[in-house]
Motif scaffolding. Sequence first.
Motif, PDB file in Angstrom:
ATOM      1  N   GLN A  59      86.692  48.599 -35.172  1.00  0.00           N
ATOM      2  CA  GLN A  59      86.967  49.220 -36.357  1.00  0.00           C
ATOM      3  C   GLN A  59      87.714  50.540 -36.226  1.00  0.00           C
ATOM      4  O   GLN A  59      87.390  51.395 -35.403  1.00  0.00           O
ATOM      5  CB  GLN A  59      85.769  49.378 -37.268  1.00  0.00           C
ATOM      6  N   SER A  60      88.748  50.818 -36.928  1.00  0.00           N
ATOM      7  CA  SER A  60      89.715  51.883 -36.861  1.00  0.00           C
ATOM      8  C   SER A  60      88.972  52.993 -37.401  1.00  0.00           C
ATOM      9  O   SER A  60      87.852  53.030 -38.350  1.00  0.00           O
ATOM     10  CB  SER A  60      90.797  51.986 -37.571  1.00  0.00           C
ATOM     11  N   PRO A  61      89.219  54.250 -37.049  1.00  0.00           N
ATOM     12  CA  PRO A  61      88.511  55.845 -37.833  1.00  0.00           C
ATOM     13  C   PRO A  61      88.647  55.378 -39.159  1.00  0.00           C
ATOM     14  O   PRO A  61      87.890  56.062 -39.878  1.00  0.00           O
ATOM     15  CB  PRO A  61      89.159  56.779 -37.055  1.00  0.00           C
ATOM     16  N   ARG A  62      89.990  55.072 -39.775  1.00  0.00           N
ATOM     17  CA  ARG A  62      90.349  55.170 -41.212  1.00  0.00           C
ATOM     18  C   ARG A  62      89.187  54.102 -41.765  1.00  0.00           C
ATOM     19  O   ARG A  62      88.711  54.376 -42.997  1.00  0.00           O
ATOM     20  CB  ARG A  62      91.571  54.581 -41.204  1.00  0.00           C
ATOM     21  N   GLN A  63      89.076  52.771 -41.196  1.00  0.00           N
ATOM     22  CA  GLN A  63      88.056  51.799 -41.861  1.00  0.00           C
ATOM     23  C   GLN A  63      86.649  52.589 -41.901  1.00  0.00           C
ATOM     24  O   GLN A  63      85.892  52.390 -42.746  1.00  0.00           O
ATOM     25  CB  GLN A  63      88.126  50.637 -40.987  1.00  0.00           C
ATOM     26  N   THR A  64      86.352  53.166 -40.793  1.00  0.00           N
ATOM     27  CA  THR A  64      84.988  53.854 -40.683  1.00  0.00           C
ATOM     28  C   THR A  64      84.798  54.753 -41.801  1.00  0.00           C
ATOM     29  O   THR A  64      83.718  55.040 -42.475  1.00  0.00           O
ATOM     30  CB  THR A  64      84.746  54.507 -39.398  1.00  0.00           C
ATOM     31  N   ASP A  65      86.148  55.548 -42.308  1.00  0.00           N
ATOM     32  CA  ASP A  65      86.006  56.418 -43.097  1.00  0.00           C
ATOM     33  C   ASP A  65      85.773  55.889 -44.619  1.00  0.00           C
ATOM     34  O   ASP A  65      85.092  56.327 -45.494  1.00  0.00           O
ATOM     35  CB  ASP A  65      87.296  57.490 -43.164  1.00  0.00           C
TER      36      ASP A  65
END
Length: 137
Positions: A59-65
């Motif tokens: 998971q990308s940082p954007r998806q985590t955010d």
Amino acid sequence: MSDTKSIPQNTLVVVADGHGATLFRTHGVKDALTITEERKLTPHSLASEGPSGSRPEEQSPRQTDEATFAKQLATELFTLKQANKFEHMVLAADPQTLGQLRSALHKTVEASIALTLDKELTNHSAGDIAQIIRNAA
């Protein structure tokens, strides 16, 4: 006369994506339904809070955010529900956010959903959103 269910007066309308949400309130019913904006919610403290549950390693940082914001929004909706700020809710979000929200919503909030719209509506006007709700209800 069609057998469509009507969205009750004063229903909370939540239009969300992974980056924010706008809360509206309905006025009128059926063909006379309109909505007015109450407030905007934006993500906060994303790095320190983090999403609920486990996340895939890829998971990308954007998806985590986005997942963290979905959790924050679910918490805010539960707070509003506990304070009797709404009885019925229309929930509109893109498929990804909708899935994340559904898994985070409290049962009492989930039970309040009168209509779910699996659509990205954050860049639509209040008039357009009201029309989409009228057509879907």
